[in-house]
Motif scaffolding. Sequence first.
Motif, PDB file in Angstrom:
ATOM      1  N   ASP A  85       0.869  -1.179   0.000  1.00 47.04           N
ATOM      2  CA  ASP A  85       0.000   0.000   0.000  1.00 47.04           C
ATOM      3  C   ASP A  85       0.903   1.225   0.000  1.00 47.04           C
ATOM      4  OD1 ASP A  85      -2.243   1.603   0.141  1.00 47.04           O
ATOM      5  OD2 ASP A  85      -2.874   0.957   2.123  1.00 47.04           O
ATOM      6  N   ILE A  86       0.342   2.408  -0.012  1.00 42.31           N
ATOM      7  CA  ILE A  86       1.133   3.608   0.224  1.00 42.31           C
ATOM      8  C   ILE A  86       1.905   3.389   1.521  1.00 42.31           C
ATOM      9  CG2 ILE A  86      -0.754   4.780   1.457  1.00 42.31           C
ATOM     10  CD1 ILE A  86       0.248   7.411   0.175  1.00 42.31           C
ATOM     11  N   ALA A  87       3.145   3.808   1.567  1.00 36.09           N
ATOM     12  CA  ALA A  87       4.005   3.439   2.695  1.00 36.09           C
ATOM     13  C   ALA A  87       3.663   4.189   3.974  1.00 36.09           C
ATOM     14  CB  ALA A  87       5.469   3.680   2.330  1.00 36.09           C
ATOM     15  N   TYR A  88       3.118   5.409   3.851  1.00 41.53           N
ATOM     16  CA  TYR A  88       2.898   6.263   5.011  1.00 41.53           C
ATOM     17  C   TYR A  88       1.548   5.982   5.678  1.00 41.53           C
ATOM     18  CZ  TYR A  88       6.488   8.734   2.358  1.00 41.53           C
ATOM     19  OH  TYR A  88       7.612   9.037   1.641  1.00 41.53           O
ATOM     20  N   ASN A  89       1.498   6.253   6.965  1.00 39.01           N
ATOM     21  CA  ASN A  89       0.220   6.155   7.677  1.00 39.01           C
ATOM     22  C   ASN A  89      -0.668   7.362   7.397  1.00 39.01           C
ATOM     23  OD1 ASN A  89       2.403   4.775   9.687  1.00 39.01           O
ATOM     24  ND2 ASN A  89       0.458   3.673   9.691  1.00 39.01           N
ATOM     25  N   ALA A  90      -0.043   8.490   7.068  1.00 36.35           N
ATOM     26  CA  ALA A  90      -0.787   9.696   6.717  1.00 36.35           C
ATOM     27  C   ALA A  90       0.102  10.592   5.872  1.00 36.35           C
ATOM     28  CB  ALA A  90      -1.252  10.437   7.968  1.00 36.35           C
ATOM     29  N   GLU A 149      -5.551  10.177   4.949  1.00 35.81           N
ATOM     30  CA  GLU A 149      -5.354   8.884   5.605  1.00 35.81           C
ATOM     31  C   GLU A 149      -4.590   7.957   4.660  1.00 35.81           C
ATOM     32  OE1 GLU A 149      -8.014   5.390   7.776  1.00 35.81           O
ATOM     33  OE2 GLU A 149      -8.909   6.620   6.186  1.00 35.81           O
ATOM     34  N   GLY A 150      -3.412   7.529   5.077  1.00 33.90           N
ATOM     35  CA  GLY A 150      -2.644   6.572   4.292  1.00 33.90           C
ATOM     36  C   GLY A 150      -2.990   5.163   4.755  1.00 33.90           C
ATOM     37  N   ARG A 151      -2.002   4.467   5.299  1.00 30.11           N
ATOM     38  CA  ARG A 151      -2.325   3.157   5.890  1.00 30.11           C
ATOM     39  C   ARG A 151      -3.251   3.323   7.094  1.00 30.11           C
ATOM     40  NH1 ARG A 151       2.843  -0.935   5.218  1.00 30.11           N
ATOM     41  NH2 ARG A 151       3.243  -0.393   3.033  1.00 30.11           N
ATOM     42  N   GLY A 152      -3.143   4.460   7.761  1.00 32.79           N
ATOM     43  CA  GLY A 152      -4.072   4.781   8.825  1.00 32.79           C
ATOM     44  C   GLY A 152      -3.654   4.271  10.187  1.00 32.79           C
ATOM     45  N   LEU A 153      -4.628   4.219  11.067  1.00 31.76           N
ATOM     46  CA  LEU A 153      -4.414   3.853  12.464  1.00 31.76           C
ATOM     47  C   LEU A 153      -4.208   2.350  12.628  1.00 31.76           C
ATOM     48  CD1 LEU A 153      -7.303   6.000  13.940  1.00 31.76           C
ATOM     49  CD2 LEU A 153      -4.874   6.609  13.947  1.00 31.76           C
ATOM     50  N   HIS A 154      -3.368   1.987  13.567  1.00 30.09           N
ATOM     51  CA  HIS A 154      -3.105   0.582  13.903  1.00 30.09           C
ATOM     52  C   HIS A 154      -2.666  -0.222  12.675  1.00 30.09           C
ATOM     53  CE1 HIS A 154      -4.254   0.910  18.060  1.00 30.09           C
ATOM     54  NE2 HIS A 154      -5.394   1.490  17.727  1.00 30.09           N
ATOM     55  N   LYS A 155      -1.906   0.432  11.795  1.00 31.22           N
ATOM     56  CA  LYS A 155      -1.326  -0.238  10.632  1.00 31.22           C
ATOM     57  C   LYS A 155       0.182   0.007  10.619  1.00 31.22           C
ATOM     58  CE  LYS A 155      -5.090  -1.888   8.654  1.00 31.22           C
ATOM     59  NZ  LYS A 155      -5.299  -3.328   8.403  1.00 31.22           N
ATOM     60  N   ALA A 191       4.961  14.900   4.899  1.00 30.35           N
ATOM     61  CA  ALA A 191       4.546  16.214   4.417  1.00 30.35           C
ATOM     62  C   ALA A 191       4.789  16.291   2.918  1.00 30.35           C
ATOM     63  CB  ALA A 191       5.334  17.301   5.133  1.00 30.35           C
ATOM     64  N   LEU A 192       3.841  16.870   2.189  1.00 29.25           N
ATOM     65  CA  LEU A 192       4.044  17.111   0.755  1.00 29.25           C
ATOM     66  C   LEU A 192       4.971  18.316   0.615  1.00 29.25           C
ATOM     67  CD1 LEU A 192       0.566  16.468  -0.899  1.00 29.25           C
ATOM     68  CD2 LEU A 192       2.524  14.935  -0.688  1.00 29.25           C
ATOM     69  N   LEU A 193       6.245  18.055   0.872  1.00 31.93           N
ATOM     70  CA  LEU A 193       7.285  19.067   0.914  1.00 31.93           C
ATOM     71  C   LEU A 193       8.498  18.511   0.184  1.00 31.93           C
ATOM     72  CD1 LEU A 193       7.499  21.862   2.446  1.00 31.93           C
ATOM     73  CD2 LEU A 193       8.853  20.634   4.145  1.00 31.93           C
ATOM     74  N   GLY A 194       9.149  19.334  -0.630  1.00 32.56           N
ATOM     75  CA  GLY A 194      10.226  18.837  -1.460  1.00 32.56           C
ATOM     76  C   GLY A 194      11.608  19.132  -0.930  1.00 32.56           C
ATOM     77  N   SER A 195      12.602  18.474  -1.538  1.00 34.88           N
ATOM     78  CA  SER A 195      14.001  18.796  -1.264  1.00 34.88           C
ATOM     79  C   SER A 195      14.441  19.983  -2.109  1.00 34.88           C
ATOM     80  CB  SER A 195      14.891  17.584  -1.560  1.00 34.88           C
ATOM     81  OG  SER A 195      14.684  17.121  -2.882  1.00 34.88           O
ATOM     82  N   SER A 196      13.650  20.344  -3.108  1.00 35.01           N
ATOM     83  CA  SER A 196      13.839  21.563  -3.896  1.00 35.01           C
ATOM     84  C   SER A 196      12.463  22.030  -4.348  1.00 35.01           C
ATOM     85  CB  SER A 196      14.752  21.305  -5.107  1.00 35.01           C
ATOM     86  OG  SER A 196      14.174  20.343  -5.975  1.00 35.01           O
ATOM     87  N   TRP A 214      -3.815  12.712  16.319  1.00 36.58           N
ATOM     88  CA  TRP A 214      -4.742  11.651  15.881  1.00 36.58           C
ATOM     89  C   TRP A 214      -4.157  10.283  16.199  1.00 36.58           C
ATOM     90  CZ3 TRP A 214      -4.627   9.189  10.581  1.00 36.58           C
ATOM     91  CH2 TRP A 214      -5.781   8.450  10.316  1.00 36.58           C
ATOM     92  N   PHE A 215      -2.875  10.089  15.883  1.00 40.99           N
ATOM     93  CA  PHE A 215      -2.225   8.812  16.189  1.00 40.99           C
ATOM     94  C   PHE A 215      -2.192   8.561  17.700  1.00 40.99           C
ATOM     95  CE2 PHE A 215       0.162   9.608  12.057  1.00 40.99           C
ATOM     96  CZ  PHE A 215      -0.557   8.667  11.350  1.00 40.99           C
ATOM     97  N   ARG A 216      -1.989   9.610  18.464  1.00 41.49           N
ATOM     98  CA  ARG A 216      -1.958   9.439  19.915  1.00 41.49           C
ATOM     99  C   ARG A 216      -3.336   9.109  20.473  1.00 41.49           C
ATOM    100  NH1 ARG A 216       1.842  14.673  21.556  1.00 41.49           N
ATOM    101  NH2 ARG A 216       3.853  13.764  20.891  1.00 41.49           N
ATOM    102  N   ALA A 217      -4.336   9.854  20.032  1.00 40.21           N
ATOM    103  CA  ALA A 217      -5.673   9.696  20.598  1.00 40.21           C
ATOM    104  C   ALA A 217      -6.346   8.405  20.153  1.00 40.21           C
ATOM    105  CB  ALA A 217      -6.549  10.896  20.206  1.00 40.21           C
ATOM    106  N   ASN A 218      -6.160   8.026  18.894  1.00 40.33           N
ATOM    107  CA  ASN A 218      -6.908   6.898  18.332  1.00 40.33           C
ATOM    108  C   ASN A 218      -6.048   5.711  17.926  1.00 40.33           C
ATOM    109  OD1 ASN A 218      -9.117   8.540  18.626  1.00 40.33           O
ATOM    110  ND2 ASN A 218      -9.343   9.014  16.466  1.00 40.33           N
ATOM    111  N   GLY A 219      -4.724   5.878  17.887  1.00 41.06           N
ATOM    112  CA  GLY A 219      -3.861   4.810  17.405  1.00 41.06           C
ATOM    113  C   GLY A 219      -2.866   4.279  18.410  1.00 41.06           C
ATOM    114  N   ALA A 220      -3.021   4.645  19.688  1.00 45.84           N
ATOM    115  CA  ALA A 220      -2.136   4.168  20.756  1.00 45.84           C
ATOM    116  C   ALA A 220      -0.676   4.509  20.493  1.00 45.84           C
ATOM    117  CB  ALA A 220      -2.301   2.666  20.970  1.00 45.84           C
TER     118      ALA A 220
END
Length: 314
Positions: free
Chosen positions: A64-69, A79-85, A104-109, A128-134
């Motif tokens: 899947d997309i590698a990031y959780n968000a 939401e990428g992989r999301g919570l508890h993934k 972050a959608l942020l570049g190196s240039s 969000w990860f703290r409140a809902n994803g332990a």
Amino acid sequence: MRLVERAAWGAPATSPAAYLPSARGVKVHYLGSAYSSRAHSLCDDYVRKIRAEHLANAKENYVDIAYNAVVCEHGYVYEGRGLHKRTGANGNAELNGRDYAVCALLGSSGFTEPPDAMLAGLRDAIEWFRANGAAGDWVGGHKDGYATACPGAPLYAWVKAGAPRPGGTGGGSDGEDQYTVRAGDTLSGIARRLDLDWRELAKVNGLSEPYTVYVGQELDLPESGGGTQAPPYPGRSAFVLGRRHQAVTDLDRQLVRLGFTRHHDGNGYQPGPLFTAYTRRNIADFQRSRPELSNDPDGYPGPVTWELAHTLRR
């Protein structure tokens, strides 16, 4: 928090990534390649592009997309992989099982400096990860524990400063009790960002239809935390699947305030008197987040769940 769920940006509703029961914390990433600022209407296209590239990467064999968000410059949390993934982005199997990953959608240039809206969105994702994803309290960069330049110097400086919310700790406000209206703000949008009821926000500021706000205007904020005392517990008979009770509406409002709203019918989680399976799942998420309740997160509120939901501050 302006969350864009997976189905809303074009991914299957649930990620096939492995289950992650809890995490030490959150690692912040950037794209590590050239990136240009863009209109918000094009951000979901780029998130789909990232997912397609990851799925096509035979070497990494991503499921899947590698990031959780993923967070765009406009402050929206995709939401990428999301919570508890389990993430696929932190560098190796051990690191992937230790922390969530938010990119972050942020570049190196090109577009390299994170604006306040992006930093607020990253902070939203962390909370969000703290409140809902332990997730635990630790926050770091991809480079912490792995040899990489990610997340780049400007973003890493913010991480090392503690990943503060821009303008203070009040969800984007300029202080704990006020919010300064920015370009593009609407009353309802401000209320969503600050986890407030827009009617209360209007009432506190003496606003009436058409509820117009102006750039630079300072809005007083209603009390957004829990009260000092919960109302009397209504008894377990108030919380029966398929039945209605006003106490359910009351508890729903606390779940929304605290951010436990990921289960819903597709139209967002709305307070109401009907005790549904979505209500029960959101209550169970809240129970899992609390050491007093985590041993038995059955989704049915007893006196302790009722008390904590009303008295905890977000």
